[in-house]
Write a protein that holds these residues in place. Structure first.
Motif, PDB file in Angstrom:
ATOM      1  N   HIS A 142       8.522   5.118  -2.804  1.00 46.27           N
ATOM      2  CA  HIS A 142       8.067   4.212  -3.864  1.00 46.27           C
ATOM      3  C   HIS A 142       6.791   4.667  -4.560  1.00 46.27           C
ATOM      4  CE1 HIS A 142      11.118   1.502  -2.200  1.00 46.27           C
ATOM      5  NE2 HIS A 142      11.075   0.928  -3.383  1.00 46.27           N
ATOM      6  N   HIS A 146      10.693   6.198 -10.422  1.00 46.29           N
ATOM      7  CA  HIS A 146      12.080   5.728 -10.355  1.00 46.29           C
ATOM      8  C   HIS A 146      12.655   5.945  -8.954  1.00 46.29           C
ATOM      9  CE1 HIS A 146      12.249   5.142 -14.703  1.00 46.29           C
ATOM     10  NE2 HIS A 146      11.694   6.336 -14.841  1.00 46.29           N
ATOM     11  N   GLU A 148      14.770   4.378  -7.412  1.00 43.38           N
ATOM     12  CA  GLU A 148      16.218   4.143  -7.345  1.00 43.38           C
ATOM     13  C   GLU A 148      17.009   5.419  -7.612  1.00 43.38           C
ATOM     14  OE1 GLU A 148      15.108   3.773 -11.652  1.00 43.38           O
ATOM     15  OE2 GLU A 148      14.229   3.132  -9.734  1.00 43.38           O
ATOM     16  N   ARG A 151      18.400   9.085  -3.755  1.00 43.65           N
ATOM     17  CA  ARG A 151      19.489   8.581  -2.910  1.00 43.65           C
ATOM     18  C   ARG A 151      19.242   8.998  -1.462  1.00 43.65           C
ATOM     19  NH1 ARG A 151      23.408  10.581  -5.521  1.00 43.65           N
ATOM     20  NH2 ARG A 151      24.083   8.695  -6.626  1.00 43.65           N
TER      21      ARG A 151
END
Length: 287
Positions: A142, A146, A148, A151
């Motif tokens: 984090h 980004h 997200e 993966r």
């Protein structure tokens, strides 16, 4: 306080300790030997208590402390490389608190260089479930704009397959987890970089590459860890550069489990021959 009192302060001729829960840290040992060819190394595989990546933090911390104690007390190491992502995330703060005089280098998945060099902004991290579930990994992930796009792929069973040299299982698991890490490519939304977030996985890089386009990058932490170890040794005045001939730079292999398995793995993955190893002595144990 450490489990046992430290012996006399180490000198530059003292060995560097390297440990993992099994044979995976041999990938880091290879990078260390390439960067520090005149150093002596003691590699400890805690195979009797592996795999760390599928254990809780308390279990990993307890056994990590015992391994460090063995390396300090029995081998007088001058620095420690924690060649295990899981042990780093779970226990390195304890190791440093209990051994404040000992330079300690830990690992973390190479996400920063992966993100920095990614053209698509999408990277996949192959690691143990323990590493991916840790607060340290979550915090690292984090720090990027980004998260997200990063993966996380927990590779259950892959470390165990490597440890037992189960070729069929290794091939099947590599195919399965690389399928989860995709889709690969250079277009928007596709992964163009794979981070090998466990020290076992660089040993399988050629097999993992079979399941991705040739342009996909694979990154691990071996070289950065070796460079950081050099910096810490130099800063402490403990770097062994010119005082010893290359043929006197030995490696000692220690295991809490079957020593023959570790010796076979060292021969297979690093090409270590009996002449490269310290003469036999009683095997250390953390049992």
């Amino acid at each position: 306080m450490s489990l046992a009192a430290r012996p006399q302060p180490p000198a530059s001729a003292s060995p560097v300790g390297v440990f993992d829960s099994g044979v995976g840290g041999l990938s880091v040992l290879g990078a260390l030997r390439a960067e520090l060819p005149r150093e002596r190394f003691v590699y400890f595989a805690d195979t009797a208590h592996a795999p760390y990546g599928e254990r809780g933090d308390a279990y990993v911390t307890e056994h990590s402390r015992r391994v460090v104690d063995t390396l300090v007390r029995e081998h007088g190491i001058k620095a420690l490389v924690v060649a295990c992502n899981t042990a780093t995330t779970a226990a390195i703060h304890v190791m440093r608190a209990e051994n404040p005089e000992l330079p300690i280098v830990g690992l973390e998945p190479a996400i920063k260089p992966a993100v920095a060099g990614s053209a698509t902004g999408h990277v996949s991290v192959l690691a143990t479930r323990g590493t991916l579930a840790s607060a340290k990994y979550a915090a690292l992930r984090h720090t990027f704009p980004h998260p997200e796009r990063i993966r996380s792929v927990p590779c259950d069973g892959l470390v165990a397959a490597i440890e037992r040299l189960d070729e069929l299982a290794i091939d099947q698991l590599c195919a399965h987890y690389m399928a989860l890490a995709g889709p690969f490519g250079g277009d928007a939304g596709e992964t163009d970089t794979v981070v090998l977030g466990c020290t076992h996985y660089p040993l399988l890089q050629d097999r993992l590459r079979r399941h991705a386009p040739s342009a996909v990058r694979f990154l691990d932490s071996g070289v950065p860890v070796a460079l950081q170890t050099r910096r810490l040794l130099a800063a402490a005045g403990l770097l062994q550069e010119r005082a010893r001939p290359l043929d006197d730079a030995w490696v000692a292999l220690r295991s809490s489990g079957d020593a023959a398995v570790l010796q076979s793995a060292a021969a297979r993955w690093l090409g270590l021959r009996p002449s490269d190893l310290l003469p036999d002595r009683p095997q250390a144990s953390t049992a």
